[in-house]
Motif scaffolding. Sequence first.
Motif, mmCIF file in Angstrom:
data_model
loop_
_atom_site.group_PDB
_atom_site.id
_atom_site.type_symbol
_atom_site.label_atom_id
_atom_site.label_comp_id
_atom_site.label_asym_id
_atom_site.label_seq_id
_atom_site.Cartn_x
_atom_site.Cartn_y
_atom_site.Cartn_z
ATOM 1 N N ARG A 178 7.409 8.396 3.655
ATOM 2 C CA ARG A 178 8.669 9.071 3.314
ATOM 3 C C ARG A 178 9.344 9.645 4.557
ATOM 4 O O ARG A 178 10.572 9.627 4.683
ATOM 5 N N MET A 179 8.547 10.171 5.461
ATOM 6 C CA MET A 179 9.092 10.759 6.676
ATOM 7 C C MET A 179 9.812 9.705 7.510
ATOM 8 O O MET A 179 10.927 9.936 8.002
ATOM 9 N N VAL A 180 9.195 8.550 7.683
ATOM 10 C CA VAL A 180 9.835 7.474 8.438
ATOM 11 C C VAL A 180 11.109 7.010 7.732
ATOM 12 O O VAL A 180 12.144 6.790 8.366
ATOM 13 N N ARG A 181 11.043 6.898 6.417
ATOM 14 C CA ARG A 181 12.237 6.504 5.668
ATOM 15 C C ARG A 181 13.365 7.525 5.877
ATOM 16 O O ARG A 181 14.524 7.138 6.065
ATOM 17 N N GLY A 224 0.816 -1.205 0.000
ATOM 18 C CA GLY A 224 0.000 0.000 0.000
ATOM 19 C C GLY A 224 0.847 1.252 0.000
ATOM 20 O O GLY A 224 2.084 1.208 -0.014
ATOM 21 N N VAL A 225 0.188 2.393 0.020
ATOM 22 C CA VAL A 225 0.839 3.684 -0.197
ATOM 23 C C VAL A 225 1.923 3.976 0.835
ATOM 24 O O VAL A 225 3.051 4.345 0.494
ATOM 25 N N LEU A 226 1.613 3.835 2.118
ATOM 26 C CA LEU A 226 2.598 4.141 3.150
ATOM 27 C C LEU A 226 3.820 3.241 3.019
ATOM 28 O O LEU A 226 4.966 3.703 3.099
ATOM 29 N N TYR A 227 3.583 1.946 2.831
ATOM 30 C CA TYR A 227 4.693 0.994 2.776
ATOM 31 C C TYR A 227 5.480 1.110 1.478
ATOM 32 O O TYR A 227 6.705 0.878 1.473
ATOM 33 N N ASP A 228 4.823 1.482 0.399
ATOM 34 C CA ASP A 228 5.561 1.757 -0.843
ATOM 35 C C ASP A 228 6.504 2.939 -0.649
ATOM 36 O O ASP A 228 7.650 2.925 -1.105
#
Length: 260
Positions: free
Chosen positions: A209-212, A86-90
């Motif tokens: 993206r922020m977590v990454r 999903g979007v967050l994990y992508d």
Amino acid sequence: MLVLLPPSEGKANPDEGAPLKPGSLSLPGLTGAREAVLTELVELCAGDQEKAREVLGLSEGLRGEVAKNAGLPTAGTRPAGEIYTGVLYDALGLATLDAAARRRAEDALLVFSGLWGAVRVSDRIPSYRCSMGVKLPGIGALAAHWRAPMAEVLPEVAGEGLVLDLRSSAYAAAWRPRGEVAGRTATVRVLHAPTRKVVSHFNKATKGRMVRSLLTAGAVPADPAELVEVLRELGYAVEAEAPGKAGRAWSLDVLVEEVH
């Protein structure tokens, strides 16, 4: 730093892998609660499929998810970080992190789940369908089922550092940081900068993206105030609101110019 994430509705289906071992999952204090949900979910889905579909809130097109749940005890497993999509994990892109950032992800990320309560991204789980909003006939509402065991386990898992809460409201209902832990917790909204309106799709992408960014930078902010500074250094436009009372979480707004 502990980062609380929602799961994804869509999940990868592992073609192979060792069967589930509930006792091998992180947070062993949740094992009994996990086994209770797993047992009832499997029994429900192995019985009347129409009833199961109704309980799980699945459309006709998702009928196959019922059979998948019925086979959970013998289904193949993969690390949770590979199961959730999903979007967050992508946007998070766990598979493309370097080795050091990946280790930080395994230590910091905790994914909430209607079935498992919460798991680390390294925990091996099968693909399943059971959201936190489900009310099972025997157990009842899953968010309520998880509150007591989560209240026992999560404060210790949170340790003494920052808690970054990126969960949706349904999953936040299973555990709300209290007292001293709440004081070092930061919740995040993503707002369209010109309008100050909450965005949906881009909300998940921005959080991923922020977590990454935090993981790749090796940043370990000690508290919400330091998190704000770190995020600004990483290029995010952040507005923060400190709690007015002790035992309340910080509120952070991340502003984005484009919504897509």
